[in-house]
Scaffold this active site. Sequence first.
Site: not given
Ligand code: PSU
Length: 292
Positions: A18, A79, A99, A134, A152
């Site tokens: 990604e 993003k 992801v 998502a 995390k």
């Molecule tokens: N967790 C991390 N580093 C990241 C991400 C998640 O430790 O860079 C990124 C990944 O691309 C994940 C996205 O798919 O954040 C999730 O974002 P959101 O919570 O806005 O869906």
Amino acid sequence: MPSHSFVNRAKSPAVALETTILVHGLPKDSALETAALFESDIANAGANAALIGVVSGVPTVGMNRQELETLINADTVAKLNTANLGYAMHKGLHGATTVSTTVELAERAGIRVFATGGIGGVHTGYDKRPDISADLGALARHRVAVVTSGCKNILDLAATRELLESLGVPVIGYQTDVFPAFYQRETDLPVDARFDDAKELADYLSFELTRNARGVVVANPIPATSEIPQQEWEEWLSKARSLPSVMESKGRDATPAVLAEVHRLSDGRTIEANIALARSNATVAGLIAANM
Ligand code: PSU
Ligand code: MN
């Protein structure tokens, strides 16, 4: 029109990568170097990396150096989750895939294995205002196996694990019995099954991804030598959460804002650990792809 193009340079056996982790999750000044490390780990395991992103509105599977540089140097790179991917394509914008959009585009390119750091999930405070990535819905819809070190604990790990269960997404431990917590190997959250051998895991995944139209989570804990003690991590995290840059960030900006602050507060130790676990995931994904 950009909205109809799709570039697929994936070479089998391929492992998807990604772009959000490179553009929004880790420092940009070392992103090219970091991408090269992931790519060589995959190559050493016997597979070919296919970096995925959206360049001037074109979903590109197997981005080259120049395309990655374009995203790294651009002033704004959206993003992208499954909600704004189509809009970015329509408007010809640059976008980094999370992801959710990486599995969507990987599936379209015929790739079945994807290596990342951590998946998104259920944010804490969901009882007051649900903020659920998502990523989880996308994993339920696309037949791609994602190799990850869990998530995390800026997320509610137990709620995330439950939601994967509700969505019917198998969570497989690679040489582990528990769903790991990114910087820490151990939690008390179960996996559906454990595999110790990459070849046998590849056989199971081939079968499962053919049998079903959904994805699989392969949990691979951070290498023991790179683990960060829970207490240290909690201190950086609680400090980060009290900072205005984090308190004022909302929605898609929430995770990148916390990540940037903990990277700073930890003097780069969280960056080092993040790269170490993502490299381990690249290796495991490479082994799986090479054996599928
Ligand atoms: N967790 C991390 N580093 C990241 C991400 C998640 O430790 O860079 C990124 C990944 O691309 C994940 C996205 O798919 O954040 C999730 O974002 P959101 O919570 O806005 O869906
Ligand atoms: Mn969110």
